[in-house]
Design a protein around this motif. Structure first.
Motif, PDB file in Angstrom:
ATOM      1  N   LEU A  86      -6.955   3.249   9.563  1.00  0.00           N
ATOM      2  CA  LEU A  86      -7.177   3.338   7.869  1.00  0.00           C
ATOM      3  C   LEU A  86      -8.270   4.402   7.983  1.00  0.00           C
ATOM      4  O   LEU A  86      -7.836   5.693   7.447  1.00  0.00           O
ATOM      5  N   ALA A  87      -9.353   3.968   8.147  1.00  0.00           N
ATOM      6  CA  ALA A  87     -10.559   5.098   7.935  1.00  0.00           C
ATOM      7  C   ALA A  87     -10.879   5.785   9.007  1.00  0.00           C
ATOM      8  O   ALA A  87     -11.740   5.216   9.780  1.00  0.00           O
TER       9      ALA A  87
ATOM     10  N   SER B 246       0.869  -1.201   0.053  1.00  0.00           N
ATOM     11  CA  SER B 246       0.074  -0.005   0.017  1.00  0.00           C
ATOM     12  C   SER B 246       0.908   1.404   0.008  1.00  0.00           C
ATOM     13  O   SER B 246       1.979   1.309  -0.699  1.00  0.00           O
TER      14      SER B 246
ATOM     15  N   GLU C 242      -6.769  -0.539   0.035  1.00  0.00           N
ATOM     16  CA  GLU C 242      -6.305  -1.323   1.464  1.00  0.00           C
ATOM     17  C   GLU C 242      -7.752  -1.591   1.850  1.00  0.00           C
ATOM     18  O   GLU C 242      -7.674  -2.526   2.679  1.00  0.00           O
ATOM     19  N   LEU C 243      -8.809  -0.645   1.839  1.00  0.00           N
ATOM     20  CA  LEU C 243     -10.177  -1.052   2.308  1.00  0.00           C
ATOM     21  C   LEU C 243     -10.452  -2.615   2.166  1.00  0.00           C
ATOM     22  O   LEU C 243     -10.925  -3.312   2.763  1.00  0.00           O
ATOM     23  N   TRP C 244     -10.162  -2.655   0.692  1.00  0.00           N
ATOM     24  CA  TRP C 244     -10.515  -4.093   0.122  1.00  0.00           C
ATOM     25  C   TRP C 244      -9.628  -5.263   0.306  1.00  0.00           C
ATOM     26  O   TRP C 244     -10.345  -6.160   0.837  1.00  0.00           O
TER      27      TRP C 244
ATOM     28  N   PHE D  74      -6.184   4.068  -0.828  1.00  0.00           N
ATOM     29  CA  PHE D  74      -6.850   3.856   0.351  1.00  0.00           C
ATOM     30  C   PHE D  74      -8.151   3.032  -0.112  1.00  0.00           C
ATOM     31  O   PHE D  74      -8.529   2.058   0.619  1.00  0.00           O
ATOM     32  N   GLN D  75      -8.833   3.015  -1.035  1.00  0.00           N
ATOM     33  CA  GLN D  75      -9.824   2.043  -1.385  1.00  0.00           C
ATOM     34  C   GLN D  75      -9.433   0.765  -1.404  1.00  0.00           C
ATOM     35  O   GLN D  75      -9.826  -0.221  -1.047  1.00  0.00           O
TER      36      GLN D  75
ATOM     37  N   ARG E 261      -8.068  -5.323   3.602  1.00  0.00           N
ATOM     38  CA  ARG E 261      -8.684  -5.488   4.937  1.00  0.00           C
ATOM     39  C   ARG E 261      -9.989  -6.534   5.023  1.00  0.00           C
ATOM     40  O   ARG E 261      -9.739  -7.233   5.775  1.00  0.00           O
ATOM     41  N   ASP E 262     -10.766  -6.101   3.811  1.00  0.00           N
ATOM     42  CA  ASP E 262     -12.056  -6.670   4.262  1.00  0.00           C
ATOM     43  C   ASP E 262     -11.834  -8.387   3.655  1.00  0.00           C
ATOM     44  O   ASP E 262     -12.638  -8.882   4.283  1.00  0.00           O
TER      45      ASP E 262
END
Length: 356
Positions: free
Chosen positions: A142-143, A125, A160-162, A157-158, A164-165
């Motif tokens: 993160l968020a 990332s 890394e959200l994915w 950022f988007q 982590r999910d």
């Protein structure tokens, strides 16, 4: 088998070389866009052509642009994956950044979720998923409602959200490097961008016989890390079971300020310090003119904000885990000599000019 995206990039090439050095039985399947395939095969041959397979594909496509047979083989054989491929461009248009940085990451995750033997996905990332946050940013965060300075930051950022999910079904380690510069021992780099624009300013000023300008806030940390530290961290952490599920800041834990950075570069290159300050707004406006950007090797106006952004990245998890492998990030003062020396030797070589 190791699945790898981001070859033959600056960091990716070094990681692949190191992986093959530390494990004599390792084999790498490098997913490469067709337009880069010839170059990738040339680089692979120089490392160990027999153990690097170049697969022509596209991370932005579902199924990565590979055949069903190729996908089945990867799902059966891949144990370790590295996802480095992304668009590292502060001026990238949103649609392009979304397609490569976000959709590309989702497609790699989809493949990894189907790999029967997968032990680890190593996802690179960036520390700048923190966006416009100020103060201290921690590795587990993160968020937090942050905005973003450009589409590069927002799409990473988007992505890394994915990632982590997906952690509940894909074993992942997330790495967040700061701004990566050349090798701390040799200064070797692939292109002169980022802080090298500051060196370009010093160089041009000296040729014109003028005074060296100072830009950047005196209290704003400017976080740079040498490529060899990042590569060593990626290779060591991937083999350490304790790093699974972790997010690691690969940054300088004690960064110098933008003011100190310009002083160090100026002393090393020119033997003297900057003597007057230029307001950041003036620099940004100047860089919107093509002639000015061309004079400074295409320095994007979007880069100026990083010289005036007061943010620090906590490294307690990275420090603890990397110390087990004898790794620490060197301070910029320790390797400014090789960085400037390599620039001086190659500053007129067009091969090191940033793309675009």
């Amino acid at each position: 088998m190791i699945l790898f995206t981001g070859f033959p990039g600056f960091i990716g090439t070094r990681v692949v070389r190191s992986l093959l050095q530390v494990d004599s039985k390792a084999r790498v399947a490098a997913l490469v866009e067709p337009r880069f395939a010839a170059r990738a095969r040339e680089v692979a041959q120089g490392i160990d052509g027999g153990r690097i397979e170049v697969l022509e594909g596209d991370i932005s496509e579902r199924g990565l642009g590979l055949t069903d047979d190729q996908l089945d083989r990867l799902r059966s054989d891949v144990k370790i994956a590295y996802h480095l491929a992304a668009i590292y461009d502060l001026a990238v248009p949103l649609e392009t950044a979304q397609r490569v940085n976000v959709d590309g990451t989702g497609n790699v995750l989809e493949l990894c979720a189907g790999c029967k033997k997968l032990e680890r996905l190593n996802y690179v990332s960036t520390a700048y998923v923190a966006g416009d946050r100020k103060g201290v940013v921690y590795e587990h965060e993160l968020a937090l409602g942050q905005g973003f300075k450009n589409h590069y930051e927002s799409t990473k950022f988007q992505a890394e959200l994915w990632v982590r999910d997906a952690m509940s079904r894909v074993p992942v380690t997330i790495y967040r490097p700061a701004i990566v510069v050349g090798d701390s021992q040799t200064g070797d780099t692939q292109k002169f961008d980022g802080p090298y624009y500051m060196l370009r300013t010093i160089s041009r000023t000296m040729r014109m016989g003028g005074r060296i300008p100072q830009f950047g806030a005196s209290d704003a940390p400017f976080n740079v890390v040498p490529v060899d530290f990042v590569v060593n961290a990626l290779v060591a952490a991937a083999a350490d079971p304790a790093t699974a599920g972790e997010t690691l800041h690969l940054v300088d834990p004690e960064p110098i300020t933008a003011l100190e950075l310009m002083r160090l570069l100026s002393r090393e290159y020119a033997g003297k310090e900057p003597s007057y300050r230029v307001p950041p707004k003036m620099i940004e406006l100047s860089l919107r003119r093509k002639a000015v950007r061309k004079a400074f090797s295409g320095a994007p106006p979007e880069s100026i904000v990083y010289l005036n952004h007061s943010v620090r990245f906590d490294t307690r998890r990275a420090d603890d885990l990397l110390a087990r492998h004898g790794l620490r990030c060197p301070r910029f003062e320790e390797y400014v000599g090789p960085i400037v020396g390599f620039f001086r030797d190659h500053e007129e070589d067009p091969a090191f000019a940033p793309a675009g």
